[in-house]
Every structure is written in C-alpha cells, then in structure tokens.
Design a protein around this motif. Structure first.
Motif, short mmCIF file in Angstrom:
data_model
loop_
_atom_site.label_atom_id
_atom_site.label_comp_id
_atom_site.label_asym_id
_atom_site.label_seq_id
_atom_site.Cartn_x
_atom_site.Cartn_y
_atom_site.Cartn_z
N GLY A 209 39.72 32.92 48.40
CA GLY A 209 39.07 33.54 47.25
C GLY A 209 39.87 34.75 46.84
N VAL A 210 40.05 34.92 45.52
CA VAL A 210 40.78 36.07 44.99
C VAL A 210 39.96 36.68 43.86
CG1 VAL A 210 42.90 36.86 43.85
CG2 VAL A 210 43.02 35.08 45.60
N ASP A 211 39.81 38.00 43.88
CA ASP A 211 39.09 38.73 42.85
C ASP A 211 40.04 39.76 42.26
OD1 ASP A 211 37.16 40.08 41.28
OD2 ASP A 211 36.67 41.42 42.94
N VAL A 212 40.38 39.62 40.98
CA VAL A 212 41.24 40.57 40.29
C VAL A 212 40.33 41.48 39.48
CG1 VAL A 212 43.12 40.87 38.65
CG2 VAL A 212 43.14 38.93 40.22
N GLY A 213 40.25 42.74 39.88
CA GLY A 213 39.36 43.69 39.24
C GLY A 213 40.12 44.77 38.48
N THR A 214 39.39 45.77 38.04
CA THR A 214 39.95 46.84 37.22
C THR A 214 40.94 47.71 37.98
OG1 THR A 214 37.89 46.90 35.97
CG2 THR A 214 39.35 48.78 35.72
N THR A 215 40.64 48.04 39.23
CA THR A 215 41.49 48.96 39.99
C THR A 215 42.13 48.33 41.22
OG1 THR A 215 39.59 49.76 41.26
CG2 THR A 215 40.17 50.97 39.23
N SER A 216 41.74 47.11 41.57
CA SER A 216 42.35 46.46 42.74
C SER A 216 42.11 44.95 42.68
CB SER A 216 41.77 47.02 44.04
OG SER A 216 40.41 46.65 44.19
N ALA A 217 42.89 44.26 43.48
CA ALA A 217 42.69 42.83 43.70
C ALA A 217 42.36 42.64 45.16
CB ALA A 217 43.94 42.04 43.31
N LYS A 218 41.47 41.70 45.44
CA LYS A 218 41.04 41.44 46.80
C LYS A 218 41.16 39.94 47.07
CE LYS A 218 37.30 44.17 45.56
NZ LYS A 218 37.95 44.47 44.39
N GLY A 219 41.47 39.60 48.29
CA GLY A 219 41.54 38.20 48.66
C GLY A 219 41.02 38.00 50.06
N ALA A 220 40.51 36.81 50.32
CA ALA A 220 39.99 36.49 51.64
C ALA A 220 40.24 35.02 51.93
CB ALA A 220 38.50 36.80 51.73
N ALA A 221 40.41 34.71 53.20
CA ALA A 221 40.56 33.34 53.68
C ALA A 221 39.40 33.04 54.63
CB ALA A 221 41.89 33.16 54.40
N PHE A 222 38.81 31.86 54.45
CA PHE A 222 37.68 31.44 55.27
C PHE A 222 37.98 30.05 55.83
CE2 PHE A 222 36.16 34.16 51.91
CZ PHE A 222 35.29 35.03 52.55
N ASP A 223 37.44 29.77 57.03
CA ASP A 223 37.53 28.41 57.52
C ASP A 223 36.46 27.56 56.83
OD1 ASP A 223 35.08 28.78 58.88
OD2 ASP A 223 36.02 28.95 60.85
N LEU A 224 36.45 26.28 57.08
CA LEU A 224 35.53 25.39 56.37
C LEU A 224 34.07 25.58 56.78
CD1 LEU A 224 37.62 22.10 56.16
CD2 LEU A 224 37.41 23.96 54.50
N ASP A 225 33.83 26.38 57.84
CA ASP A 225 32.47 26.72 58.23
C ASP A 225 32.03 28.06 57.64
OD1 ASP A 225 31.93 24.42 59.81
OD2 ASP A 225 33.12 25.28 61.44
N GLY A 226 32.92 28.68 56.83
CA GLY A 226 32.57 29.93 56.16
C GLY A 226 32.89 31.19 56.94
N ARG A 227 33.57 31.06 58.07
CA ARG A 227 33.93 32.25 58.85
C ARG A 227 35.16 32.92 58.25
NH1 ARG A 227 32.25 28.67 63.18
NH2 ARG A 227 34.34 27.78 63.15
N LEU A 228 35.09 34.25 58.12
CA LEU A 228 36.19 35.04 57.59
C LEU A 228 37.37 35.00 58.56
CD1 LEU A 228 37.23 37.03 55.41
CD2 LEU A 228 36.28 38.86 56.83
N LEU A 229 38.53 34.61 58.05
CA LEU A 229 39.75 34.56 58.86
C LEU A 229 40.64 35.77 58.61
CD1 LEU A 229 40.63 30.80 58.34
CD2 LEU A 229 39.43 31.83 60.29
N ALA A 230 40.74 36.21 57.36
CA ALA A 230 41.59 37.33 56.99
C ALA A 230 41.19 37.84 55.63
CB ALA A 230 43.06 36.90 56.97
N GLN A 231 41.49 39.11 55.37
CA GLN A 231 41.23 39.67 54.04
C GLN A 231 42.29 40.71 53.71
OE1 GLN A 231 37.29 41.29 54.06
NE2 GLN A 231 37.69 42.71 55.70
N GLU A 232 42.55 40.88 52.44
CA GLU A 232 43.56 41.81 51.94
C GLU A 232 43.04 42.47 50.68
OE1 GLU A 232 46.93 42.38 52.91
OE2 GLU A 232 46.65 41.14 54.68
#
Length: 72
Positions: A8-31
């Motif tokens: 998932g990637v969110d490009v916003g006004t002051t920053s962009a955020k991204g996250a990776a999840f496994d297929l069970d919805g567990r957060l693997l990494a975020q930036e």
C-alpha cells in the motif's frame, strides 16, 4: 519460491508512506519519506510531482530491502 505480499502506498501533501503486508494482513515493513511543498504567495501551495515519484521509488526500495523482492 517468492512470498506474495500486499503493498500500500499513500502519497500525501507533506509525505508519502508505504507498507508491506503478508496475505494474512500482518505488517511486514513500513517506510515514510517526507518532502516539502512551495508557498510562492499567500494562500498558494505548489507540489513537485517529481518529488512524489522519487519518494515512491525510495519507499518501494526500502520495502524490498526489508522484506525481499518487489516486482512491478
């Protein structure tokens, strides 16, 4: 075998955020990558689309480094 992940990637006004999840919805990494916007006059705001694209590329690179290979 390559693990499948959801990105998932969110490009916003002051920053962009991204996250990776496994297929069970567990957060693997975020930036998060912050960027500036210009205010050339009162009440105005300008954004640089190149900074958005650079942030998304850096986020995907960081997620790949944290959790494996990212394929486009």
């Amino acid at each position: 075998m390559t693990a499948r992940v959801l990105l998932g990637v969110d490009v916003g006004t002051t920053s962009a955020k991204g996250a990776a999840f496994d297929l069970d919805g567990r957060l693997l990494a975020q930036e998060t990558i912050a960027y500036a916007h210009r205010v050339p006059a009162a009440g105005w705001a300008e954004a640089d689309a190149d900074s958005w694209w650079d942030a998304v590329r850096r986020i995907l690179g960081g997620l790949a480094a944290a959790g494996g290979r990212v394929e486009a």
